[in-house]
Design a protein around this motif. Structure first.
Motif, short mmCIF file in Angstrom:
data_model
loop_
_atom_site.label_atom_id
_atom_site.label_comp_id
_atom_site.label_asym_id
_atom_site.label_seq_id
_atom_site.Cartn_x
_atom_site.Cartn_y
_atom_site.Cartn_z
N ASP A 24 -7.68 -81.61 28.95
CA ASP A 24 -6.65 -81.78 27.93
C ASP A 24 -6.98 -83.01 27.09
O ASP A 24 -7.13 -84.11 27.63
N ALA A 25 -7.14 -82.83 25.78
CA ALA A 25 -7.43 -83.95 24.88
C ALA A 25 -6.51 -83.83 23.67
O ALA A 25 -6.51 -82.82 22.97
N ASP A 26 -5.72 -84.85 23.45
CA ASP A 26 -4.79 -84.87 22.31
C ASP A 26 -3.86 -83.66 22.32
O ASP A 26 -3.56 -83.08 21.27
N GLY A 27 -3.44 -83.24 23.51
CA GLY A 27 -2.48 -82.15 23.63
C GLY A 27 -3.06 -80.76 23.49
O GLY A 27 -2.32 -79.78 23.48
N ALA A 28 -4.39 -80.62 23.41
CA ALA A 28 -5.02 -79.31 23.30
C ALA A 28 -6.09 -79.17 24.38
O ALA A 28 -6.80 -80.12 24.68
N GLN A 30 -9.54 -78.40 25.89
CA GLN A 30 -10.91 -78.46 25.38
C GLN A 30 -11.87 -78.00 26.46
O GLN A 30 -11.75 -78.39 27.61
N GLU A 46 -12.53 -76.40 21.26
CA GLU A 46 -11.21 -75.97 21.70
C GLU A 46 -11.37 -74.76 22.62
O GLU A 46 -12.17 -73.87 22.34
#
Length: 57
Positions: A24-28, A30, A46
């Motif tokens: 999870d990176a910046d809420g998305a 990956q 993504e």
């Protein structure tokens, strides 16, 4: 093309160790592929844009 170097008896110490994960990176979510034997050797995309295992086959 392979960049692995082999000696007569074994692989060189310059061997790579590549792993992948979903993070999870910046809420998305990956999909990340990284060579953990080297600093800053990684790429990400993504998760929704990454191919499934069946698509790779």
């Amino acid at each position: 093309m392979s960049t692995d170097v082999w000696s007569v008896d074994e692989r060189s110490v310059d061997e790579r160790e590549v792993v992948s994960t979903v993070d999870d990176a910046d809420g998305a979510a990956q999909f990340v592929v990284a060579d953990i034997a080297r600093d800053e050797a990684w790429v990400s995309i993504e998760e929704t844009d990454a191919c499934s295992l069946d698509e790779w086959r």
